[in-house]
Design a protein around this motif. Structure first.
Motif: not given
Length: 158
Positions: A111-127
């Motif tokens: 989830i932390g990796a997905a959240m970091e992507a969101l901080c960069w303005g990139v959509p993310a999905i965690a599986f």
């Protein structure tokens, strides 16, 4: 479509291999993942010390891959800030061995990796799946995965 795949179980984990195989049908795939197991790292980043980044021979055709001696969030920062010349359209994080539900999401490196992507303005999905061997079940779900991801990406770009 450009896809970045990350995880917290490490670049050799079965879950990331399965996710890359499924993502390959959607476009250009980059993998930037921890060199070793990094579960329960949350959104931790490395602020002191060096991050060792090495090209990695990922077992999938046409994939650009790097291993990072750092956290899952570090992997996203390195990928977006240093390795990729253009931002990805989406970040897929996982497939985590173990569910990320309830309070567990507060501690999850996936989830932390997905959240970091969101901080960069990139959509993310965690599986995530309950156990590593459940990644085999996902082989049967490839067709649905692709349809779901395409629908999700269309809705994100609108």
């Amino acid at each position: 479509m450009r896809i970045l795949v990350v995880n917290d179980d490490g670049i050799k984990a079965p879950g990331i291999k399965r996710l890359v195989q499924m993502a390959a049908g959607l476009g250009e795939v980059w993998v930037v993942a921890p060199a070793a197991q990094c579960s329960a790292m949350s959104h931790r980043i490395t602020v002191r010390g060096d991050l060792e980044v090495k090209p990695y021979d990922f077992p999938a055709t046409g994939v650009t891959a790097y291993s990072v001696w750092g956290t899952p969030a570090d992997c996203v920062k390195v990928a977006l800030g240093c390795l990729m010349t253009e931002k990805p359209d989406i970040v897929f994080s996982g497939i985590n061995a173990g569910y990320n539900v309830g309070r567990d999401i507060l501690y999850s490196g996936t989830i932390g990796a997905a959240m970091e992507a969101l901080c960069w303005g990139v959509p993310a999905i965690a599986f995530s799946v309950a156990e590593e061997d459940e990644c085999e079940v996902l082989k049967k779900a490839d067709r649905y995965f692709t349809m779901f991801m395409l629908a999700a990406l269309v809705s994100v770009s609108v």
